[in-house]
Design an enzyme around this catalytic site. Structure first.
Site, PDB file in Angstrom:
ATOM      1  N   GLU A 114      39.028  28.731  24.057  1.00  0.00           N
ATOM      2  CA  GLU A 114      37.806  29.436  24.459  1.00  0.00           C
ATOM      3  C   GLU A 114      37.394  28.835  25.785  1.00  0.00           C
ATOM      4  O   GLU A 114      36.888  27.724  25.846  1.00  0.00           O
ATOM      5  CB  GLU A 114      36.726  29.258  23.379  1.00  0.00           C
ATOM      6  CG  GLU A 114      35.576  30.240  23.501  1.00  0.00           C
ATOM      7  CD  GLU A 114      34.543  29.782  24.510  1.00  0.00           C
ATOM      8  OE1 GLU A 114      34.642  30.209  25.688  1.00  0.00           O
ATOM      9  OE2 GLU A 114      33.661  29.008  24.138  1.00  0.00           O
ATOM     10  N   CYS A 164      29.006  29.225  28.418  1.00  0.00           N
ATOM     11  CA  CYS A 164      30.263  29.874  28.826  1.00  0.00           C
ATOM     12  C   CYS A 164      30.108  31.379  28.972  1.00  0.00           C
ATOM     13  O   CYS A 164      30.880  32.023  29.683  1.00  0.00           O
ATOM     14  CB  CYS A 164      31.377  29.548  27.825  1.00  0.00           C
ATOM     15  SG  CYS A 164      31.041  30.099  26.135  1.00  0.00           S
TER      16      CYS A 164
END
Length: 470
Positions: free
Chosen positions: A215, A249
């Site tokens: 990720e 993120c």
């Protein structure tokens, strides 16, 4: 294992071997056993709520305690509870269609899962990943970020208080420990962090053919359509960007605004920001940049853009001077049409800076997005159904939120992950359960002619002939 122990690869491998041996000896666990482990994790979040808030606050220098309470305690708590509620259903064998006999898929624990969690949500992302790994019946080893040492040490004590080392182990330390950790022969490795580091993680995992879920983030674009409720769109973009001072993120990395609406966007952003943060420097709700390294990185983006003649619009309602402060706060800043050669348009920003790109047509927006690495998230604001469908079908991103930002990550039943440079694989909910499981195919045939076994008698030839057709 504490940061002061500075564990090496041999010591980390010893824990892995201990976990794998315990896993094999115990055999597959039932739903009740897995739920009991999840309940222990739930208890840790509830019992250590205030300690978690204090540790994260100290690691950031300053971070909104209310934001931390929601993001680091409540959010992973809800994930664990939802996982617990659905676990028994996920464990059921999955029937697959076959013309002859029976076929099904059994989801089998992989064994020992390695989790490398980041600094921006140090508790949340450790516990959320733990939920899926425990639900799938695995043992777990966690390596948190060295950038949040107080939180990491707290989590080490927390886990050790309710889990045996062969169940869940947390290993702290710096980059060398992280490298040794990622070089272990796990049954699966989940890494959350920067794309640049993700390449090293994948390279290390490849030595042992360890499957990885990465990720990684990236530059998540936001599109404000001419059909959008403009004030609502600007409000949501600015609000989302200010969460954790952009250190997410999935934060909107840059925003496309119709060229005739850019001035209105800037004016509205100033009003919205002032409504949330009438002052910034001593505001308990405005989060600091994590450390000096990232503070200087962000200041470098601004300096380079300023030198290139880019207009910088500082959202600083009280006109405060940030040169003398105990933390690393940066005033939120809009950058009008920065060039693609600038680092602010090349790197994931991970801070309270928001480039504005003006556009004429939605086609040029889509072309721009497709000419750059595929992002973790994409956000579209608008009410034009055809335009929305065009954007969804012509762009590829890890996930999308419509008329909002970031929110898709909070839907536990949606897979969460990136694509290409923004990551690979997915977790959360049932997708996380499947990521940390082996989908074992099982087939029970019925008696009948075997078309692959000699002798190939005439009856077999006739059956084959009848099957070869359009």
């Amino acid at each position: 294992m504490s940061m002061n122990d500075n564990p090496n690869g041999v010591q980390i491998r010893a824990i892995l071997d201990k976990q794998r041996a315990a896993f094999l000896e115990a055999g597959p666990s039932c739903a009740e056993q897995r739920i009991e482990l999840i309940d222990r994790a739930i208890g840790l979040l509830v019992d250590h709520e205030q300690e978690i808030i204090e540790a994260v606050t100290r690691d950031f220098g300053h971070r909104s305690k209310d934001f931390t309470r929601v993001s680091e305690v409540l959010s992973p708590l809800m994930t664990l509870k939802q996982t617990k509620a659905r676990l028994a259903e996920w464990m059921k064998p999955e029937t697959r269609h076959t013309d002859r006999g029976e076929a099904w898929v059994e989801y089998q624990p992989l064994g020992v899962i390695g989790i490398v969690s980041p600094w921006n949500f140090p508790v949340n992302l450790a516990f959320s990943a733990l939920a899926g790994a425990l639900a799938a019946g695995n043992r777990v080893m966690i390596k948190p970020s060295e950038f949040t040492p107080r939180t990491s040490e707290l989590m080490a004590r927390m886990f050790a208080s309710v889990f045996a080392e062969e169940e869940v182990a947390l290993i702290t330390g710096g980059p060398q420990v992280g490298q040794a950790f990622c070089s272990q022969p796990f049954d699966h490795l989940l890494f959350t962090g920067a794309t640049s580091v993700g390449k090293h993680v994948m390279r290390a995992a490849a030595e042992n053919l360890v499957p990885v879920t990465l990720e990684l983030g990236g530059k998540s674009p936001t599109i404000v359509s001419r059909s959008a409720d403009f004030k609502a769109a600007v409000t949501k973009v600015i609000t989302g960007k200010m969460h954790n001072s952009g250190q997410i993120c999935l934060a909107p990395d840059y925003v496309f605004v119709p060229e005739e609406k850019v001035e209105e966007f800037i004016a509205t952003a100033k009003v919205v920001l002032a409504g949330y943060f009438p002052n910034l420097k001593d505001n308990p709700d405005y989060t600091s940049v994590i450390n000096a390294r990232h503070f200087e990185r962000l200041q470098g983006y601004l300096a380079e853009a300023r030198e290139a003649g880019v207009e910088l619009i500082e959202l600083n309602p009280a006109g405060e001077d940030f040169t003398d402060q105990p933390h690393h706060k940066i005033a939120p800043t809009l950058l009008r049409n920065p060039g693609d050669h600038l680092k602010v348009m090349q790197d994931e920003i991970f801070g309270p800076l928001l480039p504005i790109k003006s556009y004429q047509t939605i086609a040029e927006v889509v072309a721009y997005i497709n000419a750059h690495p595929r992002p973790l998230g994409l956000y579209y604001f608008g009410t034009d159904a055809d335009e929305e469908a065009y954007v969804l079908s012509r762009t590829t991103s890890g996930g999308v939120t419509l008329n909002e930002v970031i929110k898709h990550v909070g839907v536990e039943n949606l897979p969460f992950g990136g694509v290409g440079p923004s990551g690979m694989g997915a977790y959360h909910g049932m997708d996380g359960f499947k990521t940390f499981s082996h989908a074992k195919a099982v087939y029970r045939p019925v008696e009948g002619p075997d078309l692959m076994r000699p002798p190939y008698v005439e009856q077999v030839r006739q059956i084959v002939s009848s099957l070869i057709s359009r």
